[in-house]
Design a protein around this motif. Sequence first.
Motif, PDB file in Angstrom:
ATOM      1  N   ASN A  44       0.824  -1.215   0.000  1.00  0.00           N
ATOM      2  CA  ASN A  44       0.000   0.000   0.000  1.00  0.00           C
ATOM      3  C   ASN A  44       0.856   1.263   0.000  1.00  0.00           C
ATOM      4  O   ASN A  44       0.493   2.274  -0.610  1.00  0.00           O
ATOM      5  N   ASP A  45       2.001   1.190   0.672  1.00  0.00           N
ATOM      6  CA  ASP A  45       2.918   2.339   0.657  1.00  0.00           C
ATOM      7  C   ASP A  45       3.422   2.605  -0.755  1.00  0.00           C
ATOM      8  O   ASP A  45       3.531   3.767  -1.189  1.00  0.00           O
ATOM      9  N   GLN A  46       3.748   1.524  -1.468  1.00  0.00           N
ATOM     10  CA  GLN A  46       4.222   1.671  -2.846  1.00  0.00           C
ATOM     11  C   GLN A  46       3.134   2.299  -3.722  1.00  0.00           C
ATOM     12  O   GLN A  46       3.403   3.212  -4.520  1.00  0.00           O
ATOM     13  N   ILE A  47       1.906   1.819  -3.588  1.00  0.00           N
ATOM     14  CA  ILE A  47       0.800   2.344  -4.399  1.00  0.00           C
ATOM     15  C   ILE A  47       0.534   3.801  -4.047  1.00  0.00           C
ATOM     16  O   ILE A  47       0.331   4.650  -4.932  1.00  0.00           O
ATOM     17  N   GLU A  48       0.552   4.107  -2.749  1.00  0.00           N
ATOM     18  CA  GLU A  48       0.292   5.479  -2.308  1.00  0.00           C
ATOM     19  C   GLU A  48       1.338   6.445  -2.842  1.00  0.00           C
ATOM     20  O   GLU A  48       1.014   7.536  -3.324  1.00  0.00           O
ATOM     21  N   LEU A  49       2.604   6.043  -2.773  1.00  0.00           N
ATOM     22  CA  LEU A  49       3.672   6.902  -3.296  1.00  0.00           C
ATOM     23  C   LEU A  49       3.512   7.131  -4.793  1.00  0.00           C
ATOM     24  O   LEU A  49       3.781   8.226  -5.302  1.00  0.00           O
ATOM     25  N   ALA A  50       3.080   6.085  -5.514  1.00  0.00           N
ATOM     26  CA  ALA A  50       2.867   6.222  -6.956  1.00  0.00           C
ATOM     27  C   ALA A  50       1.729   7.205  -7.240  1.00  0.00           C
ATOM     28  O   ALA A  50       1.822   8.041  -8.150  1.00  0.00           O
ATOM     29  N   ILE A  51       0.651   7.125  -6.458  1.00  0.00           N
ATOM     30  CA  ILE A  51      -0.477   8.039  -6.642  1.00  0.00           C
ATOM     31  C   ILE A  51      -0.055   9.474  -6.355  1.00  0.00           C
ATOM     32  O   ILE A  51      -0.380  10.407  -7.115  1.00  0.00           O
ATOM     33  N   LEU A  52       0.682   9.671  -5.279  1.00  0.00           N
ATOM     34  CA  LEU A  52       1.130  11.024  -4.919  1.00  0.00           C
ATOM     35  C   LEU A  52       2.106  11.575  -5.951  1.00  0.00           C
ATOM     36  O   LEU A  52       2.089  12.770  -6.268  1.00  0.00           O
ATOM     37  N   ARG A  53       2.957  10.711  -6.474  1.00  0.00           N
ATOM     38  CA  ARG A  53       3.887  11.134  -7.520  1.00  0.00           C
ATOM     39  C   ARG A  53       3.125  11.540  -8.777  1.00  0.00           C
ATOM     40  O   ARG A  53       3.416  12.574  -9.394  1.00  0.00           O
ATOM     41  N   ALA A  54       2.123  10.731  -9.160  1.00  0.00           N
ATOM     42  CA  ALA A  54       1.313  11.054 -10.327  1.00  0.00           C
ATOM     43  C   ALA A  54       0.570  12.369 -10.121  1.00  0.00           C
ATOM     44  O   ALA A  54       0.456  13.193 -11.040  1.00  0.00           O
ATOM     45  N   ASP A  55       0.077  12.582  -8.911  1.00  0.00           N
ATOM     46  CA  ASP A  55      -0.648  13.810  -8.597  1.00  0.00           C
ATOM     47  C   ASP A  55       0.265  15.029  -8.718  1.00  0.00           C
ATOM     48  O   ASP A  55      -0.114  16.061  -9.284  1.00  0.00           O
ATOM     49  N   LYS A  56       1.489  14.878  -8.223  1.00  0.00           N
ATOM     50  CA  LYS A  56       2.456  15.974  -8.280  1.00  0.00           C
ATOM     51  C   LYS A  56       2.880  16.275  -9.716  1.00  0.00           C
ATOM     52  O   LYS A  56       3.092  17.441 -10.086  1.00  0.00           O
ATOM     53  N   MET A  57       2.972  15.241 -10.543  1.00  0.00           N
ATOM     54  CA  MET A  57       3.388  15.414 -11.936  1.00  0.00           C
ATOM     55  C   MET A  57       2.302  16.052 -12.794  1.00  0.00           C
ATOM     56  O   MET A  57       2.589  16.662 -13.820  1.00  0.00           O
TER      57      MET A  57
END
Length: 620
Positions: free
Chosen positions: A380-393
């Motif tokens: 879940n940490d991996q998925i969350e970081l990916a979502i936050l990264r996508a949001d920031k991009m």
Amino acid sequence: MGASPLTSWPWENLGSYKYLLYGPLVAKVVNSRAWESSSPDQWCFYLLLLFVLRGATYGFWAMYCNMHFLTRQRRIFKEGIDFAQIDKEWHWDNFFILQCMVGALAFCIFPFLRQLPFWDMTGVGITLLLHVLISEPLYYWAHTEFHKGYLFSNYHYLHHSIRIPQAFTACFATPLEHLLLMGVMGVPLLGACLMGHGSWGLLFSYILLFDFLRAMGSSNVEVFSVGLFEAFPVLRYLIYTPTYHSIHHTEKNSNFCLFMPLFDWLGGTMNTKAWELHKEIISGKNDQVPDFVFLAHVVDVSQSLHSQFVLRWQASLPYKFRPILILMWPGAFISMLMLWAWSKTFLFSFYNLRGKLHQVWAVPRYGFQYFLPFAKNGINDQIELAILRADKMGVKVLSLAALNKNEALNGGGTLFVKKHPDLKVRVVHGNTLTAAVILNEIPKGTTEVFLTGATSKLGRAIALYLCKKRVRVMMLTLSVERFNSIQKEAPEEYRQYLVQVTKYQSAQNCKTWIVGKWLSPREQRWAPSGTHFHQFVVPPIISFRRDCTYGNLAAMILPEDVEGLGTCEYTLERGVIHACHAGGVVHFLEGYTHHEVGAIDVDRIDIVWQAALKHGLRPV
């Protein structure tokens, strides 16, 4: 009028059987134990070893070309390679057979070559001198001639028909061109040998360096830093770069050199834009923000080999077991452990649709890890970081693959949306379209189905949809509470069509099974002959019954105008993507502004299905 001579390979129609042409040389090596130092036929072993290493040189460069997570900021051409290019370059190694035959012939005609020492330093200097004085100008002259009239239209056009250069593109040419290239490469080596200073070390190092530089030039990834050429400006004339060579492919009237731009300068064909383009590429000019991201995961160790940066040809075909994969399995297993320990979500592949960049990111976790209780938080940490990264991009939509949206893991993505209520990226599970695909597979006129995984998100939606169509749904579940909860969601006049069953025996007369929970061969035996198994279970069930048929996982075909798609999604056919992936694509194309997480809105199933068809996605 017949084709021009030396435009096709004599073994072109043999397919993979062409490798049998190495048979006599291999037989001679085995028969004489040529790998032993006392063998008079040791040259045969060295010759085969050289060609294995040459193939590996191009192969490793091809792997690097497609490591998008490492190279995306230095890519020269932004577009991806598609299936058409991969097929065209499939037999890129045809020239190895020709050169191996000529090499064997040379050793037979000139016996002194068999007695070469391991190393002779003087030979290095001679080879370097002959390369600069003969090979470079000879190649430059021949290359410019191949860009004129008859030679270009009948020979060199084939090489330039490739849109996006990669390492294998350097080898994609006609036999005539490879004969010439063999002469260019052979002159320095033959000269050193005739002067008595040839050696096996020279033979290996020069040819492998020659291949290394050719593969590098066509890699579509800039590998040289700007600072190196600014500190030593003379290098701009002594070594070409991938950017320098890429201009030759786009404009075709400049940058003809082999490895040394000096000869373009002398011939007046050096393109002045090369240096500025080099600086732009290094600055990350071609690194784009995707509009859509599909967040995938690895199924198992074998499937991890199904990627362009491992074997490009393997990734371009639906996955199935192939013997060559056995040799690579130990490396894949070690990679799994390394990814588990250190890796974060990474860019796996990409394509373009309607002028928008779509990327596939991979969570570095394997299927079995999703079912380990202690691994849940880390995933879940991996998925969350990916979502936050996508949001920031600035990504518009991020769609979760099967296990990344597992209800027990994160509530189908609900966990992340609740935790980060201000997300601009729309998190999607794609289950609405998945349900639509499964439901549209069911033949019209069906009056009864058997449903396993009946209380899951998909099972619930399928049951509620079908009951409104007056289809009797036998829902396999031991939980009376869960069944009653779903039944109460149905309009009162349709509730009678939802029936709870607790045993597989209850479906022994039903020929339509919708499988959302893995079935063992023993459980499948209760299905009557002629049953069709519709599936939304990961991994798919084993095709045990020969008297039954098995559907694939829910999937759709991408629109025909998709560009740069060269990877199959696991076992799916070319151009086909999983329904959860397609659901995210539709969400993006429609411009929906809501998150699609948690339970499926049954009333939207037909709406999403029609939207998919409107945008050119088609059922398989």
